[in-house]
Design an enzyme around this catalytic site. Structure first.
Site, PDB file in Angstrom:
ATOM      1  CB  CYS A 137      -0.917  -0.018   1.218  1.00  0.00           C
ATOM      2  SG  CYS A 137      -1.907   1.475   1.368  1.00  0.00           S
ATOM      3  CB  CYS A 140      -0.551   2.450   4.000  1.00  0.00           C
ATOM      4  SG  CYS A 140      -2.083   1.849   3.336  1.00  0.00           S
ATOM      5  CG  ASP A 141       3.203   1.155   4.416  1.00  0.00           C
ATOM      6  OD1 ASP A 141       2.796   1.616   5.494  1.00  0.00           O
ATOM      7  OD2 ASP A 141       2.936   0.003   4.024  1.00  0.00           O
TER       8      ASP A 141
END
Ligand code: NDP
Length: 344
Positions: A137, A140-141
């Site tokens: 992701c 997300c990261d």
């Protein structure tokens, strides 16, 4: 367990689940959606710009789009429970759905819209280094890879989207693909080709992800008989597609050879009467937010038709207790797992 027999329980809260909820709620079926404790909203919650959802000519952020789906579903009376379904019993006229939070629901119909899960490479160190440089992701990261060199694996739209997004943070992004041409749509390909921070590594399969505490390099094997090589990277984003989430039902429902839930023709009817499926969990091909949403519509309409044909005795059982177990009051929004977020 509540005595209440609901008319419909929807499992999953992506575009398919929410659209099914909007239609079912407008039809007066008072749907309960079990939306997951951490993944509520589905895959679009991990997406940035959605440029191809009709009605948003300027584009829309994935999470914003899902907020609007949720708002619309709640507006018509959908109850949303932030919990995970752990067990279902789909046989018989009344289906049973159990959650990790310890609740049991009974319903005349179930709509399964559990979507799909990120595919893994299946490498030895993939799990060990997950969260330590291995990710599925970018939104997300990506932030953790400021000024780093990273790799994205895959040749589809997801890989192009991830790679392009990651150039906001990373100094350099390799796209590692096992072929010499991409599956991604032309517009997404071109955007990646035009990005000076992206370098394509063709005809290469990831044979290993290496690093003591965190990712340090990946080993690539040539898919065309060329030289194997290593790439020094501090992150690997895996974007090689998704597999339908059928774990809950694979022992009870017929599946297709592709692993999706089998439905009857263009309907959402599964191999068990009263159980319907919609979205990515039945779709090995198109897998778009808009096709999932359309499929949710089909499921809600199929539920309506199914309920209309049920014997009155069964229906009145659902209706009678429905009156007694009045829905919880509207409006709470902050929700630990297992609580209802919206009932209007
Ligand atoms: P896809 O199935 O389209 O692509 C997966 C890619 O990963 C392919 O290039 C495939 O290679 C490669 N791959 C699969 N398995 C492996 C493996 N084990 N090792 C190495 N490579 C592998 O999945 P996506 O997630 O990219 O897209 C899914 C759907 O979502 C598509 O319909 C897509 O259009 C849509 N989507 C749309 C977006 C948008 O429009 N904004 C954004 C993201 C997704 P090969 O080509 O060799 O098969």
């Amino acid at each position: 367990m509540s005595d209440q027999v609901r008319q419909v329980v929807i499992i999953g809260s992506g575009p398919a689940g929410y659209t099914a909820a909007i239609y079912a709620a407008r039809a007066g079926l008072r749907p309960l959606m079990i939306a997951s404790s951490v993944d509520a909203g589905g895959e679009l919650m991990n997406t940035t710009d959605v440029e191809n959802f009709p009605g948003f000519p300027e584009g829309v952020q994935g999470p914003d789009l899902m907020d609007r789906f949720r708002e619309q579903a709640e507006k018509f009376g959908t109850e949303i429970l932030l919990d995970d379904v752990t067990e279902v019993d789909l046989a018989g006229d009344i289906k049973t759905v159990r959650t990790g939070g310890g609740q049991t629901f009974r319903a005349l119909t179930v709509i399964l819209s559990t979507g799909s899960a990120y595919r893994r490479l299946g490498l030895a160190d993939e799990d060990r280094l997950s969260g330590h440089g291995v990710s599925w992701c970018a939104t997300c990261d990506g932030f953790f890879f400021r000024n780093k060199t990273i790799a994205v694996v895959g040749g589809g739209d997801s890989a192009m989207e991830e790679a392009t997004f990651l150039t906001r943070f990373a100094e350099k992004v390799y796209v590692v693909h096992r072929k010499d041409s991409l599956r991604a749509s032309k517009i997404m390909q071109q955007r990646a080709f035009d990005n000076a921070k992206i370098e394509f590594v063709w005809n290469s399969a990831v044979a290993g992800i290496e690093g003591a505490e965190a990712v340090e390099q990946i080993r690539l094997s040539s898919t065309t008989g060329g030289e194997d090589r290593t790439l020094a990277v501090s992150g690997v984003f895996i974007a090689i597609g998704n597999d339908p989430r059928t774990g809950l039902v694979s022992e009870q429902l017929a599946l297709t050879p592709e692993g999706t839930v089998q439905v009857d023709g263009r309907s959402s009817r599964t191999s068990i009467a009263g159980v319907f499926a919609a979205g990515d969990v039945i779709d090995p091909t198109y897998r778009q937010a808009i096709t999932a949403a359309a499929s949710g519509t089909v499921a809600a309409l199929d539920v309506e038709h199914y309920l209309a044909d049920l014997p009155t005795a069964l229906l009145s059982e659902a209706d009678a207790v429905d009156e007694k177990d009045s829905a919880p009051s509207a409006g709470s929004t902050e929700t630990p797992a297992g609580q209802l977020v919206g009932t209007h």
